[in-house]
Design a protein around this motif. Structure first.
Motif, PDB file in Angstrom:
ATOM      1  N   HIS A   1      22.159  98.703 121.373  1.00 56.17           N
ATOM      2  CA  HIS A   1      22.875  99.418 122.427  1.00 56.17           C
ATOM      3  C   HIS A   1      21.946 100.369 123.184  1.00 56.17           C
ATOM      4  N   LYS A   2      21.047 101.013 122.464  1.00 55.63           N
ATOM      5  CA  LYS A   2      20.086 101.903 123.126  1.00 55.63           C
ATOM      6  C   LYS A   2      19.163 101.117 124.057  1.00 55.63           C
ATOM      7  N   ALA A   3      18.710  99.959 123.609  1.00 49.63           N
ATOM      8  CA  ALA A   3      17.855  99.130 124.461  1.00 49.63           C
ATOM      9  C   ALA A   3      18.606  98.654 125.704  1.00 49.63           C
TER      10      ALA A   3
ATOM     11  N   LYS B   1       4.147 104.930 123.869  1.00 50.21           N
ATOM     12  CA  LYS B   1       4.089 103.467 124.048  1.00 50.21           C
ATOM     13  C   LYS B   1       2.812 102.896 123.444  1.00 50.21           C
ATOM     14  N   ASP B   2       1.725 103.602 123.582  1.00 53.04           N
ATOM     15  CA  ASP B   2       0.463 103.144 123.006  1.00 53.04           C
ATOM     16  C   ASP B   2       0.540 103.136 121.478  1.00 53.04           C
ATOM     17  N   ASN B   3       1.137 104.162 120.898  1.00 51.89           N
ATOM     18  CA  ASN B   3       1.284 104.195 119.438  1.00 51.89           C
ATOM     19  C   ASN B   3       2.185 103.073 118.943  1.00 51.89           C
ATOM     20  N   LEU B   4       3.230 102.759 119.699  1.00 54.93           N
ATOM     21  CA  LEU B   4       4.135 101.679 119.295  1.00 54.93           C
ATOM     22  C   LEU B   4       3.438 100.330 119.375  1.00 54.93           C
ATOM     23  N   ASN B   5       2.649 100.126 120.412  1.00 55.88           N
ATOM     24  CA  ASN B   5       1.953  98.844 120.546  1.00 55.88           C
ATOM     25  C   ASN B   5       0.887  98.662 119.478  1.00 55.88           C
ATOM     26  N   ARG B   6       0.273  99.773 119.064  1.00 56.66           N
ATOM     27  CA  ARG B   6      -0.797  99.695 118.067  1.00 56.66           C
ATOM     28  C   ARG B   6      -0.275  99.883 116.639  1.00 56.66           C
ATOM     29  N   ALA B   7       1.054  99.916 116.485  1.00 51.84           N
ATOM     30  CA  ALA B   7       1.680 100.027 115.153  1.00 51.84           C
ATOM     31  C   ALA B   7       1.221 101.274 114.427  1.00 51.84           C
ATOM     32  N   ARG B   8       1.044 102.377 115.160  1.00 53.78           N
ATOM     33  CA  ARG B   8       0.676 103.649 114.541  1.00 53.78           C
ATOM     34  C   ARG B   8       1.880 104.566 114.370  1.00 53.78           C
ATOM     35  N   ALA B   9       3.058 104.044 114.645  1.00 56.76           N
ATOM     36  CA  ALA B   9       4.285 104.824 114.501  1.00 56.76           C
ATOM     37  C   ALA B   9       5.043 104.338 113.277  1.00 56.76           C
ATOM     38  N   GLN B  10       6.042 105.125 112.913  1.00 54.80           N
ATOM     39  CA  GLN B  10       6.889 104.727 111.798  1.00 54.80           C
ATOM     40  C   GLN B  10       7.845 103.627 112.253  1.00 54.80           C
ATOM     41  N   GLU B  11       8.505 103.037 111.298  1.00 51.99           N
ATOM     42  CA  GLU B  11       9.409 101.931 111.594  1.00 51.99           C
ATOM     43  C   GLU B  11      10.595 102.419 112.428  1.00 51.99           C
ATOM     44  N   HIS B  12      10.881 101.663 113.497  1.00 52.09           N
ATOM     45  CA  HIS B  12      12.038 101.899 114.369  1.00 52.09           C
ATOM     46  C   HIS B  12      11.907 103.189 115.186  1.00 52.09           C
ATOM     47  N   ASP B  13      10.693 103.693 115.383  1.00 57.32           N
ATOM     48  CA  ASP B  13      10.526 104.828 116.285  1.00 57.32           C
ATOM     49  C   ASP B  13      10.713 104.432 117.747  1.00 57.32           C
ATOM     50  N   GLU B  14      10.755 103.131 118.028  1.00 60.80           N
ATOM     51  CA  GLU B  14      10.946 102.704 119.417  1.00 60.80           C
ATOM     52  C   GLU B  14      12.334 103.059 119.934  1.00 60.80           C
TER      53      GLU B  14
ATOM     54  N   TYR C   1      13.881  87.189 132.218  1.00 55.78           N
ATOM     55  CA  TYR C   1      14.470  88.417 132.751  1.00 55.78           C
ATOM     56  C   TYR C   1      15.760  88.118 133.499  1.00 55.78           C
ATOM     57  N   ARG C   2      15.781  86.990 134.194  1.00 59.63           N
ATOM     58  CA  ARG C   2      16.916  86.663 135.056  1.00 59.63           C
ATOM     59  C   ARG C   2      18.168  86.306 134.247  1.00 59.63           C
ATOM     60  N   GLU C   3      17.989  85.720 133.092  1.00 54.59           N
ATOM     61  CA  GLU C   3      19.136  85.238 132.326  1.00 54.59           C
ATOM     62  C   GLU C   3      19.497  86.144 131.152  1.00 54.59           C
ATOM     63  N   MET C   4      18.890  87.326 131.084  1.00 48.88           N
ATOM     64  CA  MET C   4      19.128  88.165 129.920  1.00 48.88           C
ATOM     65  C   MET C   4      20.572  88.673 129.886  1.00 48.88           C
ATOM     66  N   VAL C   5      21.116  89.107 131.024  1.00 50.28           N
ATOM     67  CA  VAL C   5      22.485  89.621 131.020  1.00 50.28           C
ATOM     68  C   VAL C   5      23.476  88.524 130.661  1.00 50.28           C
ATOM     69  N   LEU C   6      23.202  87.309 131.096  1.00 49.81           N
ATOM     70  CA  LEU C   6      24.081  86.195 130.750  1.00 49.81           C
ATOM     71  C   LEU C   6      24.055  85.920 129.255  1.00 49.81           C
TER      72      LEU C   6
ATOM     73  N   THR D   1       7.617  97.526 131.106  1.00 50.60           N
ATOM     74  CA  THR D   1       8.770  98.153 130.455  1.00 50.60           C
ATOM     75  C   THR D   1       9.926  97.175 130.340  1.00 50.60           C
ATOM     76  N   PHE D   2      10.177  96.400 131.380  1.00 44.59           N
ATOM     77  CA  PHE D   2      11.223  95.374 131.302  1.00 44.59           C
ATOM     78  C   PHE D   2      10.918  94.380 130.184  1.00 44.59           C
ATOM     79  N   HIS D   3       9.670  93.990 130.090  1.00 44.36           N
ATOM     80  CA  HIS D   3       9.308  93.027 129.043  1.00 44.36           C
ATOM     81  C   HIS D   3       9.489  93.640 127.649  1.00 44.36           C
ATOM     82  N   TYR D   4       9.110  94.902 127.494  1.00 46.82           N
ATOM     83  CA  TYR D   4       9.239  95.558 126.193  1.00 46.82           C
ATOM     84  C   TYR D   4      10.705  95.665 125.783  1.00 46.82           C
TER      85      TYR D   4
END
Length: 1365
Positions: free
Chosen positions: A439-441, A364-377, A480-485, A409-412
């Protein structure tokens, strides 16, 4: 030719690597150089990947490269080059084509060829010795310390991990493998080879080591590829033997398959049963079904079922474009062999225990700091879903997954979902890729919610509390409350799979379940709400182009702003801004600036900036008074208004502005833009209202799409669908949302399904279908259009209209307002023809349009819309054709001498009033605004400070004085009955009397019946019984809290002597629930606590009547009751002495008599006593008779009973009649004084004004002739007086004329509580009292005499219309 030479060179290079004798591979001398040549060849490869495909055709990986690694791993340079070559050859094919599936035929064949080659490479990597060499080499490199590790070593470690990733990422080919569940697939065999080589131990080491953090993303990607075919729930429950649930599931699936086969066979038999052979087919008519002509349809084959008649058999099928085909669902989950599942289960358990939290934090730290490759999330999201679900099904230890269980994590996840959906709409070539990531998210978000649901069921209090905190934060934020809708509304079958829809439906189900449980039945949840404020920019002409306004448009604009401009001109629109028309530093001449000022006024008026326009006109008039260009200095408001109209209607050219240079974006903008600003505020959450938002067309279509394949869905999925259907149809009362033909077809299919007896899911569908169909046919009886509604999906509003009737559109929609229906046009034409001929004298100030608008049935049309429609219908040519109402010219701001003199006189008369300015405004002949009256008073010097004219507040007495009672109101009423008195004088005198009593410190309170609250009669036995009931309901904590409050209030009252009521405010949740419980409220009432009395009170209160000892006694009882039993000598004895209502009333009157008699105001109001012989009661009665101006006959019958003492009057016959009871019915009085004569007490009669006039007939006639009609209406009063009749017959004692008798045999509410008494006394001896029931009679009288209150068997009310006081 070039391709042939290239292939020849590649074959020669591959042959030069070496050969195998079946046991060992022998390399050539130049093997290393040849391998490097192959690497160089791959670098020169083009977009067709010809060299890569040629190497795959030669099978160089299987025959040469892997044997070299196996047999010559000690040669480090050769090993390194071969690893580089293998990484390049096994690179995923999708990455080679830039993550886009090729659509061209040749390119697609090349892509499929590369996939086939890579599957062959994966098959070759099943060899255990190869993995043993790779794992051994990797272990040696990892054993090196970080400072001793060279750069080549780091690269080799990373290349080995990438090689493993490439091999595991090769897609499976189920058609070629033909493997079933519980069988070892190609992927399983590779995993088993890795397991035998001990590769998973190295993965666990890298994941948990602090020195190998750079490799964590590679490790997480490899783990995701290892477990991609596994179901976490099955993997967590894997054992040495098949579980009972697996056995039941297999048996159930087998049974359903057999039933389905049996059903198909029976249908086939039934279809052909009794039918002749096809060779003996004939021609048949199908009755009640017409062909293209008027004759019956002809069928050339026998039909056993009308459903088998197919008209589409010979039709050409409809073609769908490739980009409009639904996305295929690829489900790669399968059940591996038991050995594979057991070793993977052990790996997951060890990974959760030792590495999950640490590696997820690093990733998670690498993803936030953009030290990962594209779409590793995407691997991070997969890990959240898989391992949290595995933890749920395997012992559920919340501490093992604490790193990913947070609001962050919910926000991410929510951020990634929004980003993926946005990329699907922009990057359309990679829609399948973005859809899979989305779909994974979604699955990660679903697993987070499922974990929260499991936390609620935990037996650990800290876990449940943590879940509650997380839910409060998630449900509070609107995103967060309206995301499923939003996910349901944005579902697109062309971009998303049906499995994605299933996961969205299940996620919505668990979200609503958590939200419903969090809200509870009586819990108030505060959440955020976003509000939009739209600010419209003014439309400006582009490129300096001027919009020409016709005279009609100008007239319409003037009609709209004239009323507002009139208010501004008269000073009622607020303060005017300061404007400067002349600029001394400007290079323009004075004439040019004068012309510029006139143009500015014109422009301001047309832009509806009225205050600036009026201010600029007046300042220009002051600067340029000569010539009266801007009007004369002494012009009034009407003239100024007309001059503004002339300026507005004039065709003045606006000020020329520099043409704006517009870009391409400006050309595409609209003339009117909206700037949206989001404002967030808090509100109380309504769960039913939130569920009602799911009654949406798009949401219902998404659910119906999944509902159509109910036979393929799992039981849980069908339950989720039916649950939301039940919420909408039953909880939200919207059954009409399901009146849709496609849903009815599914209902019919479920009713005909033979599994409805054995399958719970089908049974529930049938049950819901019966409910909807009953509602449908019930509504069809009243609304025949409901059958047409089956063809359309409905909104929330339309569903209500189907059920309760069709209504017009809401008035808030401007478009619907402007539509004129045919009947409305006909109505407008008829009204115009009728009202246009109305004479001007009968119109008043209204024109034809005003009269039309008053008579229109629909009041949604504005004046401008009516005028516009009249022009369209050619009823008028110009707005001048309408008879316009005259301009309203308000009063001038200039004061005349008469008005100033009137103001001085009114100020002197009302100087002592509470609202001086208000009195002056009410009595002025010519109305003036309040601010102008104040300014004129200050100008005349009548007051020195503006504060002296403010409205004064009446003095608040120290203790409330109830003047709305008995004799005091009678005194006030008689004092206010003078002919010349006004209502304001009455109020003033009343307030003065109240102030007089308040100044003396009088404390007057009414008895219980009139507002005095008495404590309930409570005994220790009753308190003990109520306390036991409360304790049995587990309310020990509220009882203990209540006892402490009573003790604290007792200490406070003993310390400071303040006996004010104290509100009881509950803080904790248990105490709040107890205060709403009826059993606890019963205990509060027994203890003497007072419930909220009015809508302004919210809390129970400890009344001021409870003494310190009483409070401590109650607190002691509560403590004893919690310990066991209340210890008292006599449990049935009341806590305090009980005072009867009669005693309390008498006590109140005695106290009031004593207080009023001491008041100096009351002494002034008390009449002087006359000298008269007899008892005190007789003296009092005679004074009363004289003060009331009664005749002799009335005096004999007059009597009244007082609450404090029983007075008697000697009659002519020697008997003594007691006065009427004070408890008699209070009767309405239509005169100014609202208190009837029947409510007079002895003390109040003492205060009566004895100086009443008796007007004779002649005097009355003379005075009536002098009075104005207005004064006559003011003087004439109607009184309602209760009369008691002593006679035995039904004839009333009072002699009057024009009496109307109304008998009422029912007792009033007061009479049911109070008995009427008739007492006959001798002069020396008093007899017993007899109770006699009373009947009521109403008399309407116009006599000039006041009718006294009489005692008797029957009670009557007389309404006397009197012209005197």
């Amino acid at each position: 030719m070039a391709d042939a030479l290239l292939h020849a060179e590649l074959l020669a290079a591959c042959s030069a690597l070496g050969y195998s004798d079946g046991v060992k591979y022998h390399k050539e001398a130049d093997c290393l150089e040849t391998t490097k040549d192959l690497v160089r060849y791959l670098r020169k490869d083009d977009e067709s990947h010809e060299i890569r495909r040629a190497l795959g055709e030669t099978r160089v990986v299987q025959t040469d490269l892997l044997p070299l690694i196996r047999d010559y791993s000690e040669e480090s340079e050769l090993f390194d080059v071969i690893i580089r070559l293998l990484v390049n050859l096994t690179n995923p094919a999708l990455l080679l084509f830039r993550e886009e599936l090729p659509e061209e035929k040749v390119t697609r064949q090349q892509f499929l060829q590369l996939i086939t080659h890579q599957q062959g490479y994966k098959d070759a990597f099943m060899e255990e010795k190869v993995w043993a060499v790779l794992v051994g080499k990797l272990g040696e490199l990892l054993e090196l310390d970080w400072e001793h590790r060279q750069e080549e070593d780091k690269l080799l470690i990373e290349r080995i991990l990438i090689l493993v990733r490439n091999i595991l990422s090769v897609p499976a080919s189920p058609e070629d493998e033909k493997r079933t569940d519980d069988d070892a697939s190609l992927h399983d065999q590779v995993l088993w080879a890795l397991h035998l080589a001990g590769f998973e131990d190295l993965l666990l080491y890298i994941a948990s080591s602090e020195n190998e953090q750079e490799l964590c993303l590679h490790v997480l990607e490899i783990i995701s590829l290892m477990l991609r075919e596994q179901d976490p729930s099955q993997l967590a429950q894997a054992g040495l033997q098949r579980s009972q649930s697996e056995k039941e599931k297999d048996e159930r699936e087998l049974l359903e398959m057999r039933q389905r086969e049996t059903q198909i066979k029976q249908q086939q038999k039934r279809k052909y049963y009794g039918a002749r052979h096809s060779r003996f087919g004939g021609t048949y008519y199908v009755q009640n079904m017409k062909s293209i002509s008027d004759r019956d349809l002809i069928s050339h084959q026998p039909l056993t079922d009308i459903k088998s008649l197919n008209f589409d058999r010979a039709k050409r099928p409809k073609k769908h474009p490739k980009h409009r085909t639904p996305m295929l669902d690829i489900n790669s989950t399968r059940r591996s062999t038991l050995a594979i599942r057991l070793f993977l289960q052990e790996f997951c358990i060890e990974f959760l225990n030792g590495a999950y939290n640490s590696i997820m934090y690093i990733v998670k730290d690498n993803l936030n700091r953009a030290r990962a490759q594209e779409h590793d999330e995407s691997y991070y999201l997969w890990a959240i879903k898989f391992f949290m679900e595995f933890n749920r099904y395997h012992q559920f230890k919340i501490e093992l997954i604490s790193e990913t269980l947070s609001v962050q994590t919910f926000h991410y996840i929510q951020t990634n979902l929004e980003n993926y959906y946005e990329m699907m709409t922009t990057d359309k070539k990679k829609i399948p890729l973005w859809s899979r990531r989305m779909h994974k998210a979604l699955r990660a978000y679903q697993e987070l919610l499922m974990t929260l649901a499991y936390m609620d069921k935990s037996q650990t209090e800290s876990v449940r509390e943590s879940s509650k905190v997380l839910k409060s934060k998630i449900f509070y934020v609107v995103e967060y409350r309206e995301m499923v809708l939003i996910l349901l509304q944005n579902y697109d079958p062309l971009k998303m799979t049906i499995t994605y829809l299933k996961d969205v439906v299940e996620t919505t189900h668990i979200f609503l379940k958590l939200l419903e449980g969090f809200c509870g039945k009586n819990r108030h949840v505060v959440v955020q709400k976003k509000l939009k404020k739209a600010h419209k920019k003014k439309a400006t002409p582009r490129n300096g182009m001027r919009i020409e306004l016709t005279e009609d448009k100008l007239q319409d604009m003037w009609d709209e702003l004239s009323s507002e401009l009139s208010a501004v001109v008269q000073g009622e629109g607020g303060e005017l801004p300061n404007t400067i028309p002349f600029d001394t530093l400007s290079e323009q001449s004075e004439e040019e600036q004068k012309e510029l000022a006139m143009r500015r006024i014109n422009k301001l008026l047309r832009n509806r900036e009225l205050t600036e326009a009026v201010s600029l006109l007046r300042s220009s008039r002051d600067v340029w008074p000569e010539g009266n260009v801007f009007g004369s200095q002494d012009m009034d408001h009407s003239e100024e208004f007309l001059s503004l109209r002339e300026i507005f209607m004039a065709n003045l050219n606006p000020v020329e502005e520099e043409p704006a240079v517009e870009t391409i974006e400006d050309e595409e903008e609209e003339e009117e833009e909206e700037e949206s600003m989001m404002h967030i505020r808090e509100q109380e959450f309504d769960f039913i209202q939130f569920v009602r938002r799911f009654a949406n067309t798009k949401v219902m279509q998404s659910y119906a799409r999944l509902f159509k394949q109910y036979h393929l869905n799992s039981t849980h999925t069908n339950h989720c669908i039916l649950k939301i259907f039940h919420r909408i149809a039953w909880d939200c009362k919207l059954p009409a949302m399901f009146f849709q033909a496609s849903l009815f077809c599914v209902f019919q299919q479920a009713m005909e399904d033979p599994r409805q007896l054995s399958n719970d899911s089908v049974k529930e569908i049938v049950k819901f279908a019966v409910f909807i169909l009953r509602k449908f046919f019930r509504m069809a009886e009243d609304n025949s259009k409901v059958f047409m509604e089956l063809l359309f999906w409905k909104t929330n509003k339309e569903a209500l209209e189907i059920e309760f009737g069709y209504a017009e559109q809401a008035s808030g929609k401007q478009a619907a307002k402007q539509i004129w229906r045919e009947e409305e046009e006909e109505e407008l034409r008829r009204l115009f023809e009728e009202l246009d001929a109305v004479p001007a004298g009968e119109r008043g100030e209204k024109d034809t349009v005003d009269l039309i608008m008053e008579n229109l049935i629909s009041q949604t049309k504005s004046r401008r819309m009516v005028i516009k429609k009249l022009k369209e219908m050619r009823l008028i040519r110009d707005i001048k054709d309408l008879k316009r109402k005259p301009l309203k010219v308000h009063t001038s701001r200039v004061w005349t001498e008469d008005e100033e003199q009137e103001l001085r006189m009114l100020f002197e008369e009302n100087t002592g009033a509470l609202d001086v300015v208000g009195r002056i405004m009410d009595n002025m002949i010519v109305r003036k605004p309040k601010h102008r009256i104040i300014e004129k008073i200050l100008e005349l010097g009548l007051v020195s400070d503006r504060k002296e004219l403010r409205k004064k507040r009446p003095k608040k007495p120290k203790v409330q004085v109830s003047t709305r009672h008995l004799g005091e109101q009678f005194v006030i009423a008689n004092q206010s009955d003078d002919v010349g008195d006004s209502e304001s004088d009455t109020e003033e005198s009343e307030s003065e009397r109240n102030d007089g009593f308040a100044d003396e410190g009088i404390s007057i309170k009414e008895p219980t019946r009139l507002g005095l609250t008495a404590l309930p009669v409570a005994t220790p036995a009753l308190i003990s019984e109520a306390l036991n009931t409360v304790i049995e309901a587990n309310m020990q904590e509220p009882v203990e809290w209540l006892s402490k409050i009573l003790q604290d209030v007792a200490d406070d009252r003993e310390e400071d002597g303040d006996f004010e009521p104290v509100p009881v405010l509950a803080i904790t949740e248990s105490c709040t629930d107890a205060m709403e419980d009826e059993r606890f409220q019963k205990l509060l009432k027994l203890l003497g606590l007072r419930p909220p009395q009015s809508c302004q009170e919210m809390f129970w209160r400890i009344p001021s009547l409870l003494s310190v000892a009483a409070l401590r006694k109650r607190a002691q009882y509560l403590v004893q009751g919690m310990c066991g039993k209340i210890e008292v000598e006599n449990a049935d004895e009341p806590l305090e002495p009980v005072e009867t209502p009669k005693d309390a009333e008498n006590k109140w009157y005695r106290r009031r008599k004593k207080v009023i008699s001491k008041s100096p105001k009351a002494k002034q109001l008390r009449p002087k006593p006359r000298s008269q012989k007899g008892s005190k009661s007789q003296t009092f009665l005679m004074n009363s008779f004289e003060s009331e101006n009664l005749n002799s006959e009335d005096k004999e019958n007059y009597s009244q009973e007082l609450p404090s003492s029983r007075l008697s009057s000697t009659m002519d016959n020697g008997d003594t009649v007691s006065l009427a009871s004070q408890n008699s019915q209070v009767v309405d009085d239509s005169s100014d004084d609202e208190i009837p004569l029947s409510s007079l007490s002895h003390n109040s009669l003492k205060g009566c004004d004895s100086k009443k006039r008796i007007i004779s007939g002649e005097q009355e006639s003379d005075e009536n002739s002098d009075r104005s009609p207005k004064q006559e209406r003011k003087v004439k009063k109607k009184r309602r007086i209760v009369m008691n009749d002593d006679s035995d017959d039904d004839t009333p004692v009072v002699e009057t004329h024009d009496l109307v008798l109304h008998l009422d045999t029912e007792l009033t509410e007061m009479e049911k509580q109070t008995n009427d008494f008739i007492t006959f006394d001798n002069v020396d001896q008093e007899t017993d009292i007899r109770e006699v029931p009373a009947r009521q009679r109403m008399f309407d009288s116009d006599s000039d005499d006041d009718v006294p209150l009489l005692c008797g068997k029957q009670r009557a009310r007389a309404i006397i219309d009197s012209d005197d006081e």
